[in-house]
Design a protein around this motif. Structure first.
Motif, PDB file in Angstrom:
ATOM      1  N   SER A 283      43.376  20.906  37.145  1.00  0.00           N
ATOM      2  CA  SER A 283      43.562  21.346  35.824  1.00  0.00           C
ATOM      3  C   SER A 283      44.899  20.705  35.451  1.00  0.00           C
ATOM      4  O   SER A 283      45.411  19.675  35.877  1.00  0.00           O
ATOM      5  CB  SER A 283      44.129  22.548  36.307  1.00  0.00           C
ATOM      6  OG  SER A 283      45.646  22.745  37.019  1.00  0.00           O
ATOM      7  N   GLU A 284      45.184  20.829  34.055  1.00  0.00           N
ATOM      8  CA  GLU A 284      46.313  20.245  33.497  1.00  0.00           C
ATOM      9  C   GLU A 284      47.727  20.536  34.172  1.00  0.00           C
ATOM     10  O   GLU A 284      48.474  19.673  34.485  1.00  0.00           O
ATOM     11  CB  GLU A 284      46.587  20.426  31.988  1.00  0.00           C
ATOM     12  CG  GLU A 284      47.744  19.469  31.303  1.00  0.00           C
ATOM     13  CD  GLU A 284      47.548  19.726  29.868  1.00  0.00           C
ATOM     14  OE1 GLU A 284      48.873  19.410  29.266  1.00  0.00           O
ATOM     15  OE2 GLU A 284      46.494  20.579  29.303  1.00  0.00           O
ATOM     16  N   THR A 285      47.914  21.749  34.732  1.00  0.00           N
ATOM     17  CA  THR A 285      48.923  22.135  35.466  1.00  0.00           C
ATOM     18  C   THR A 285      48.839  21.185  36.779  1.00  0.00           C
ATOM     19  O   THR A 285      49.890  20.723  37.231  1.00  0.00           O
ATOM     20  CB  THR A 285      48.698  23.638  35.774  1.00  0.00           C
ATOM     21  OG1 THR A 285      48.722  24.444  34.665  1.00  0.00           O
ATOM     22  CG2 THR A 285      49.911  24.148  36.840  1.00  0.00           C
ATOM     23  N   TRP A 286      47.936  21.076  37.243  1.00  0.00           N
ATOM     24  CA  TRP A 286      47.692  20.194  38.725  1.00  0.00           C
ATOM     25  C   TRP A 286      48.283  18.799  38.418  1.00  0.00           C
ATOM     26  O   TRP A 286      49.215  18.318  39.134  1.00  0.00           O
ATOM     27  CB  TRP A 286      46.609  20.361  39.306  1.00  0.00           C
ATOM     28  CG  TRP A 286      46.421  19.484  40.523  1.00  0.00           C
ATOM     29  CD1 TRP A 286      46.475  20.071  41.861  1.00  0.00           C
ATOM     30  CD2 TRP A 286      46.241  18.241  40.751  1.00  0.00           C
ATOM     31  NE1 TRP A 286      46.308  19.154  42.765  1.00  0.00           N
ATOM     32  CE2 TRP A 286      46.285  17.838  42.216  1.00  0.00           C
ATOM     33  CE3 TRP A 286      45.793  17.045  40.019  1.00  0.00           C
ATOM     34  CZ2 TRP A 286      45.897  16.737  42.806  1.00  0.00           C
ATOM     35  CZ3 TRP A 286      45.843  15.946  40.723  1.00  0.00           C
ATOM     36  CH2 TRP A 286      45.560  15.643  41.897  1.00  0.00           C
ATOM     37  N   LEU A 287      47.768  18.088  37.309  1.00  0.00           N
ATOM     38  CA  LEU A 287      48.164  16.830  36.953  1.00  0.00           C
ATOM     39  C   LEU A 287      49.812  16.495  36.804  1.00  0.00           C
ATOM     40  O   LEU A 287      50.581  15.876  37.180  1.00  0.00           O
ATOM     41  CB  LEU A 287      47.585  16.466  35.623  1.00  0.00           C
ATOM     42  CG  LEU A 287      46.061  16.260  35.780  1.00  0.00           C
ATOM     43  CD1 LEU A 287      45.304  16.082  34.420  1.00  0.00           C
ATOM     44  CD2 LEU A 287      45.826  15.149  36.834  1.00  0.00           C
ATOM     45  N   VAL A 301      50.289  18.906  51.634  1.00  0.00           N
ATOM     46  CA  VAL A 301      51.034  20.223  51.028  1.00  0.00           C
ATOM     47  C   VAL A 301      49.946  21.435  50.880  1.00  0.00           C
ATOM     48  O   VAL A 301      50.029  22.580  50.934  1.00  0.00           O
ATOM     49  CB  VAL A 301      51.852  19.724  49.972  1.00  0.00           C
ATOM     50  CG1 VAL A 301      52.124  21.082  49.049  1.00  0.00           C
ATOM     51  CG2 VAL A 301      53.031  19.279  49.965  1.00  0.00           C
ATOM     52  N   GLU A 302      48.844  20.994  49.910  1.00  0.00           N
ATOM     53  CA  GLU A 302      47.649  21.441  49.840  1.00  0.00           C
ATOM     54  C   GLU A 302      47.015  22.205  50.886  1.00  0.00           C
ATOM     55  O   GLU A 302      46.427  23.226  50.802  1.00  0.00           O
ATOM     56  CB  GLU A 302      46.659  21.089  48.672  1.00  0.00           C
ATOM     57  CG  GLU A 302      47.613  20.917  47.189  1.00  0.00           C
ATOM     58  CD  GLU A 302      46.537  21.013  46.225  1.00  0.00           C
ATOM     59  OE1 GLU A 302      46.915  21.576  45.221  1.00  0.00           O
ATOM     60  OE2 GLU A 302      45.613  19.967  46.199  1.00  0.00           O
ATOM     61  N   SER A 303      46.836  21.402  51.877  1.00  0.00           N
ATOM     62  CA  SER A 303      46.415  21.842  53.074  1.00  0.00           C
ATOM     63  C   SER A 303      47.063  22.845  53.984  1.00  0.00           C
ATOM     64  O   SER A 303      46.585  23.769  54.359  1.00  0.00           O
ATOM     65  CB  SER A 303      45.928  20.668  54.093  1.00  0.00           C
ATOM     66  OG  SER A 303      45.594  20.948  55.132  1.00  0.00           O
ATOM     67  N   ASP A 304      48.642  22.574  53.977  1.00  0.00           N
ATOM     68  CA  ASP A 304      49.311  23.515  55.027  1.00  0.00           C
ATOM     69  C   ASP A 304      50.143  24.636  54.204  1.00  0.00           C
ATOM     70  O   ASP A 304      50.359  25.730  54.902  1.00  0.00           O
ATOM     71  CB  ASP A 304      50.140  22.834  55.661  1.00  0.00           C
ATOM     72  CG  ASP A 304      49.702  21.705  56.709  1.00  0.00           C
ATOM     73  OD1 ASP A 304      48.420  21.727  56.998  1.00  0.00           O
ATOM     74  OD2 ASP A 304      50.176  20.904  57.109  1.00  0.00           O
ATOM     75  N   LEU A 305      50.310  24.484  52.876  1.00  0.00           N
ATOM     76  CA  LEU A 305      51.110  25.346  52.253  1.00  0.00           C
ATOM     77  C   LEU A 305      50.250  26.362  51.119  1.00  0.00           C
ATOM     78  O   LEU A 305      50.527  27.511  50.918  1.00  0.00           O
ATOM     79  CB  LEU A 305      52.212  24.899  51.554  1.00  0.00           C
ATOM     80  CG  LEU A 305      53.423  25.583  51.159  1.00  0.00           C
ATOM     81  CD1 LEU A 305      54.243  26.450  52.115  1.00  0.00           C
ATOM     82  CD2 LEU A 305      54.456  24.725  50.365  1.00  0.00           C
ATOM     83  N   GLU A 310      47.225  28.132  43.126  1.00  0.00           N
ATOM     84  CA  GLU A 310      47.787  29.326  43.981  1.00  0.00           C
ATOM     85  C   GLU A 310      49.227  29.455  43.607  1.00  0.00           C
ATOM     86  O   GLU A 310      49.937  30.454  44.048  1.00  0.00           O
ATOM     87  CB  GLU A 310      47.547  29.356  45.263  1.00  0.00           C
ATOM     88  CG  GLU A 310      45.892  29.282  45.586  1.00  0.00           C
ATOM     89  CD  GLU A 310      45.714  29.029  46.945  1.00  0.00           C
ATOM     90  OE1 GLU A 310      44.514  29.449  47.631  1.00  0.00           O
ATOM     91  OE2 GLU A 310      46.601  28.366  47.768  1.00  0.00           O
ATOM     92  N   GLY A 311      49.883  28.606  42.890  1.00  0.00           N
ATOM     93  CA  GLY A 311      51.229  28.675  42.818  1.00  0.00           C
ATOM     94  C   GLY A 311      52.345  27.672  43.136  1.00  0.00           C
ATOM     95  O   GLY A 311      53.536  27.768  43.361  1.00  0.00           O
ATOM     96  N   ILE A 312      51.683  26.751  44.098  1.00  0.00           N
ATOM     97  CA  ILE A 312      52.603  25.852  44.864  1.00  0.00           C
ATOM     98  C   ILE A 312      53.141  24.939  43.840  1.00  0.00           C
ATOM     99  O   ILE A 312      52.421  24.289  42.894  1.00  0.00           O
ATOM    100  CB  ILE A 312      51.567  24.933  45.948  1.00  0.00           C
ATOM    101  CG1 ILE A 312      51.229  25.707  46.842  1.00  0.00           C
ATOM    102  CG2 ILE A 312      52.667  23.810  46.475  1.00  0.00           C
ATOM    103  CD1 ILE A 312      52.370  26.661  47.890  1.00  0.00           C
ATOM    104  N   ARG A 313      54.579  24.648  44.050  1.00  0.00           N
ATOM    105  CA  ARG A 313      55.152  23.951  43.083  1.00  0.00           C
ATOM    106  C   ARG A 313      56.042  22.737  44.182  1.00  0.00           C
ATOM    107  O   ARG A 313      56.236  22.960  45.422  1.00  0.00           O
ATOM    108  CB  ARG A 313      56.254  24.412  42.333  1.00  0.00           C
ATOM    109  CG  ARG A 313      55.516  25.443  41.218  1.00  0.00           C
ATOM    110  CD  ARG A 313      54.723  24.700  40.267  1.00  0.00           C
ATOM    111  NE  ARG A 313      54.141  25.610  39.471  1.00  0.00           N
ATOM    112  CZ  ARG A 313      52.733  25.925  39.375  1.00  0.00           C
ATOM    113  NH1 ARG A 313      52.089  25.663  40.621  1.00  0.00           N
ATOM    114  NH2 ARG A 313      52.230  26.705  38.479  1.00  0.00           N
ATOM    115  N   ASN A 358      54.412  35.009  39.865  1.00  0.00           N
ATOM    116  CA  ASN A 358      54.431  35.274  38.576  1.00  0.00           C
ATOM    117  C   ASN A 358      54.161  33.995  37.748  1.00  0.00           C
ATOM    118  O   ASN A 358      54.795  33.650  36.817  1.00  0.00           O
ATOM    119  CB  ASN A 358      56.081  35.911  38.024  1.00  0.00           C
ATOM    120  CG  ASN A 358      56.089  37.322  38.532  1.00  0.00           C
ATOM    121  OD1 ASN A 358      55.242  37.870  39.012  1.00  0.00           O
ATOM    122  ND2 ASN A 358      57.433  37.486  38.499  1.00  0.00           N
ATOM    123  N   GLY A 359      53.006  33.446  38.088  1.00  0.00           N
ATOM    124  CA  GLY A 359      52.727  32.279  37.201  1.00  0.00           C
ATOM    125  C   GLY A 359      53.597  31.044  37.482  1.00  0.00           C
ATOM    126  O   GLY A 359      53.644  30.083  36.401  1.00  0.00           O
ATOM    127  N   GLY A 360      54.259  30.838  38.615  1.00  0.00           N
ATOM    128  CA  GLY A 360      55.202  29.886  38.643  1.00  0.00           C
ATOM    129  C   GLY A 360      56.618  30.026  38.338  1.00  0.00           C
ATOM    130  O   GLY A 360      57.649  29.049  38.488  1.00  0.00           O
TER     131      GLY A 360
END
Length: 486
Positions: A283-287, A301-305, A310-313, A358-360
C-alpha cells in the motif's frame, strides 16, 4: 561514483525534439563528429559528444544523435551510439489537451501496439532517472508550465538499454517555445551532470489509475521509492484478464528491476494474480512508513511485531536486532491524555518499531526496542509526561540477577552471586505510581453541591456557595493514587 553513459535521441520528424536538441547543443560545449558508416537517417552523419560539462570531469560519456523517423518507430536505437549507453533519453513532444506541460514516462504496450513497438511488450525502464528528471523539471520549468509523469504507453519496445521520454507539451505553441525547450534540455543535462543511475534500490511497478498517474507521481515526489512501468486503467482494460497475460505483467517487473507492486484502485483478480506470481503488493501507507529503512529490518519487524497494515509504525532506531516488550495500556492512554505528541516523540526516539491503534493515530502497547536498550528508559520518559498532571510520579523498580527467573531473583536476598552483583544485576521496572489531589464528585454530592457549573468551579479549585454555605475545594478533594503495573 559510477559514471553513467547517456545517449540522447533527436527525431527530425518531431519539431519539439529538434528545438530541445538545439537548446542542448547551445547549452554545452559539444564536439562534432561524423559517422560515415551509418546512414544520416539512422543516427549516422553528424553527431555530438561532450568532453566537458561545466567544471565537472567525472561524468560518463554523453552522445547526441539524430534520426529521421519518429521515436516511436525506432528499433534498437541504442545500437547507433558509440558510448554503449547506460541510459537513453528520447527528447520528444507531448501531445494532449493538457496545456503547457513537461513530462516523462517509459515505453511499452500492455496490450495491442497501436503506436509503435510490439504487442504485450515493455522496454527496459529507468525508475531512478525518471524521478531525477521530474525533480530537474521542477527546478527549470518556466512558471506557466506544469510538470507531470505519465503511465507506460506507445513504442518503442526494443531500445537496447534503459530509456525514458523527456517531453515538451502539449501543442504547437509549446513545441515552438524556446523557454520550454530549454527547460527540457536542462533537465536532460542534469541527468548527465549528476551521473544519475537508471535504478535505485527501492522501486515498484504501478497498476491502475489515470494516464497522468498522480498517485504514482506522489510516491516518487514524497517517498524514497521510484516508480517503473505503470499500467493505467485503460492499459489494464486493453490488456484483458490478467491471468491470461502473465508474461507482460512479469516483464514489467523484470524491466523495472523490482518485485514490488502498488495498485491504484480495486483490482482483486490482478492482485491475487500478482501475489500468486511471487510479487509483493503493498500500500502507499507501507511505502511511506518503511521509507528508506533497510529491508532486513522491515522483514524482521513485520515477522515479529506485526505488519504496517496492522498498524505497525517505525521509530528512529534502525537495528534489525531488537527485543519486543509490553507496557500497560492504561499508562500509555493516561500519558497520551496529557500530551499525545510528546508520547509519540518519546516512543519513536526509543524504538525500532511499535504498535498503534485507531488507524495509527494512537500509540499501542508493544514496542521493539533496539538491542541493549532497556524498558526502564522508555518508562521513565513516559512517567515524565505524567508529571505535568500529577503532583508526584514514581517509577518503582527492583533488581534481579541477570538470566535468573523473576521469582526469588531479587538481589535484596543473600545469594552466592553477591560478589558479582555489579556485573550480573538487571533493574526490573515494577510499576509507575502517580499521585495527586483531585476533585471527588461523590464528596461534592455528599456536601449538597448540585451537578453542573458548581461542580466545574470546585474541580477548577474555586469555592462555591450552596444554601448560604461556602464550600472550599479542599473539602471535596481526595488523594488519587494511580498505579500502572508494568
Amino acid at each position: 561514483m559510477t559514471e553513467t553513459d547517456v545517449a540522447i535521441v533527436e527525431s527530425r520528424a518531431d519539431r519539439a525534439s529538434v528545438h530541445i536538441c538545439d537548446q542542448l547543443r547551445d547549452l554545452a560545449d559539444w564536439t562534432e563528429h561524423r559517422d560515415e558508416d551509418r546512414p544520416d537517417a539512422d543516427g549516422g552523419g553528424t553527431y555530438y559528444t561532450l568532453d566537458t560539462l561545466d567544471t565537472l570531469d567525472d561524468y560518463g560519456d554523453i552522445e547526441l544523435r539524430s534520426f529521421d523517423t519518429l521515436h516511436i518507430e525506432l528499433e534498437s536505437p541504442a545500437d547507433a551510439f558509440d558510448c554503449d549507453p547506460d541510459l537513453l533519453v528520447f527528447a520528444s513532444r507531448h501531445s494532449g489537451d493538457t496545456g503547457a506541460l513537461l513530462t516523462g514516462h517509459f515505453t511499452g504496450n500492455f496490450g495491442p501496439a497501436e503506436y509503435g513497438g510490439d504487442d504485450d511488450t515493455v522496454a527496459e525502464a529507468c525508475p531512478n532517472a525518471l524521478a531525477e528528471l521530474l525533480a530537474a523539471f521542477d527546478e527549470f520549468a518556466p512558471e506557466e508550465y506544469d510538470v507531470g509523469m505519465e503511465c507506460t504507453h506507445h513504442g518503442p519496445t526494443d531500445v537496447g538499454c534503459p530509456s525514458l521520454f523527456a517531453e515538451l507539451g502539449s501543442d504547437d505553441e509549446q513545441w515552438d517555445d524556446p523557454d520550454g525547450a530549454r527547460a527540457v534540455a536542462r533537465g536532460i543535462l542534469e541527468l548527465a551532470r549528476n551521473d544519475v543511475a537508471p535504478h535505485r534500490d527501492r522501486q515498484l511497478v504501478g497498476f491502475g489509475g489515470n494516464h497522468y498517474a498522480p498517485r504514482f507521481e506522489r510516491v516518487v515526489r514524497e517517498t524514497p521509492w521510484a516508480v517503473g512501468h505503470i499500467a493505467a486503467d485503460w492499459a489494464l482494460e486493453s490488456m484483458g484478464h490478467p491471468t491470461a497475460h502473465r508474461e507482460v505483467i512479469d516483464a514489467a517487473f523484470e524491466a523495472s528491476r523490482t518485485d514490488v507492486a502498488l495498485l491504484d484502485g480495486e483490482w482483486p483478480v490482478l492482485e491475487s494474480t500478482l501475489e500468486e506470481a511471487g510479487h509483493r503488493v503493498v500500500s502507499e501507507t507501507w511505502l511511506r512508513e518503511v521509507g528508506d529503512r533497510p529491508f532486513d529490518l522491515i522483514d524482521a519487524v513485520e515477522s515479529d511485531l506485526g505488519t504496517v497494515e496492522e498498524g505497525i509504525r517505525f521509530g528512529e532506531h534502525r537495528e534489525p536486532s531488537f527485543t519486543v516488550v509490553d507496557l500497560p495500556g492504561d499508562l500509555i492512554d493516561t500519558a497520551e491524555g496529557v500530551d499525545p505528541e510528546r508520547v509519540r516523540t518519546i516512543v519513536e526516539a526509543h524504538s525500532v518499531a511499535f504498535t498503534t491503534e485507531n488507524g495509527g493515530s494512537r500509540v499501542g502497547t508493544q514496542f521493539a526496542l533496539p538491542e541493549g536498550a532497556t524498558r526502564l528508559e522508555l518508562v521513565e520518559e513516559l512517567a515524565g509526561v505524567l508529571e505535568s498532571a500529577y503532583e508526584t510520579v514514581t517509577v518503582e523498580t527492583s533488581e534481579k540477577i541477570a538470566g535468573e527467573a523473576d521469582a526469588g531473583a531479587d538481589t535484596g536476598a543473600e545469594t552466592d552471586m553477591d560478589a558479582d552483583a555489579d556485573a550480573n544485576v538487571d533493574t526490573v521496572v515494577n510499576a509507575v505510581v502517580a499521585e495527586k489531589t483531585a476533585f471527588d464528585p461523590a464528596l461534592a454530592q455528599k456536601a449538597g453541591v448540585p451537578e453542573g457549573p458548581k461542580f466545574g468551579a470546585l474541580a477548577s479549585g474555586e469555592p462555591v456557595t450552596v444554601d448560604g454555605e461556602e464550600i472550599a475545594p479542599d473539602r471535596v478533594e481526595r488523594r488519587q493514587i494511580d498505579r500502572f503495573e508494568i
